[in-house]
Design a protein around this motif. Sequence first.
Motif, short mmCIF file in Angstrom:
data_model
loop_
_atom_site.label_atom_id
_atom_site.label_comp_id
_atom_site.label_asym_id
_atom_site.label_seq_id
_atom_site.Cartn_x
_atom_site.Cartn_y
_atom_site.Cartn_z
N LYS A 1 -5.19 3.04 6.43
CA LYS A 1 -5.86 1.79 5.92
C LYS A 1 -5.36 0.48 6.91
N TYR B 1 -1.73 -3.26 7.63
CA TYR B 1 -0.72 -3.11 6.55
C TYR B 1 0.14 -2.76 7.51
N ARG C 1 0.15 5.38 -0.86
CA ARG C 1 -0.80 6.70 -1.60
C ARG C 1 0.17 7.86 0.24
N TYR D 1 0.35 -0.91 -0.18
CA TYR D 1 -0.25 0.24 0.17
C TYR D 1 0.99 0.97 0.44
#
Length: 435
Positions: free
Chosen positions: A351, A354, A322, A320
Amino acid sequence: MLQAHGVSYAWSQNSPMYALIDGNNFYVSCERVFDPKLEGRPVVVLSNNDGCVVARSQEVKALGVKMGVPWFQLRDLAKQHGIVAKSSNYSLYGDMSARMMAVLGRYSPEQEVYSIDECFLGMDGVPGGERAECGRRIRAQARQWLGLPVCVGFGATRTLAKLANFVAKKRPAFGGVCDLAALPPAELDALLDGIDVGEVWGVGYRGTPRLKALGLDNVKALRDADPKWLRREFSVVLERTVAELNGTPCIELEEEAPNKQQIMSSRAFGAYVYDLAGLEEAVATYVGRAAEKLRRQGSRAGAVQVYVRTNPFKEDHPQYQRGLTVPLPEPADDTRLLARAALACLRRLYKPGYAYQKAGVMLLDLSDAGHAQGALFATDRGNPALMRVMDRINACWGRGTLRLAAEGVHQGWRMRRGMMSPCYTTRWAELPVVR
């Protein structure tokens, strides 16, 4: 008139001359100043989290160790040759750099600090016959006052001074001081003919293969090439580089470094972070560091960017990555306002599920704090007096002495620096003790 080390020089604007002074293996040399037992031993300094080699002593270079090699790949070689590894201690290196620049600044009213271990000096007032001796005085004083070995290169342009410093460092016959302007033409040609074109400041690793493919494989060949043709084939930058190699200055000294257009603070974590609370501590800490730099250069930020990522090299882990940028209601330099915006970004990015390996903060849309246009209906403009107090306390007692509660206390995510030497020059508690 300027007096340095008992010698006076009269400065003029004619016959430009530059010196480049460079600390030899600077990070390693700083470590050796306070630990003389490291002299003559193979030493490396490692990057954040003790990952890769970022500095090498001459003894390590002689073993064929390259920059950027991961430390875990060197463990067998380290046992075989007794390589000493030190964690990077940027507080120590930064303070030693400031001391070195202060000493070197005594030799010229014109000084440009180019990097942590390099500076250019305008040397127009030093007669040609005295430059080499001046260079030897600089070397002796840096060694005696600071314990740091340096090399000195003189040239009619900054590019030539940089090249002269390379010669001073790589050719022992010059004794650490090289004045290219003092060499006879035939001797200079022979010297430049033996230096790879990739060593020219500004050529870079990308331009080197193309130049060599065209037969320009050494400095002399590049110097003698047609500058107009080089401009057509490459760029105006390379044309100016060739002009500088021929003694025509195209790059002036910048005695005051220009303000940064963006300020970033980012680190890889010492351990994976799985929860939002740990990420919030890290992001708040990075905001604090970036905001301190922002105020130091007299700027305010108009936008804040935050990014998070997992470890891209752990392909068996869920991935992940971002980032998010948000504008501020009005330009700000208050750590609290910047942290509020950054943490709001982070909560939108986060999120669960992770293993986060890195986070970063970037301050964007920077403007002069003295001329920043405020919003008409702004309700919170920050507290400049509080920020000044915080900066003064941290400057006196060490970074993080006074910080936001959001930065946390234990900070289990902090990067690993298990082999770091004490901050001998910036923390009272870590001063050497003589018994």
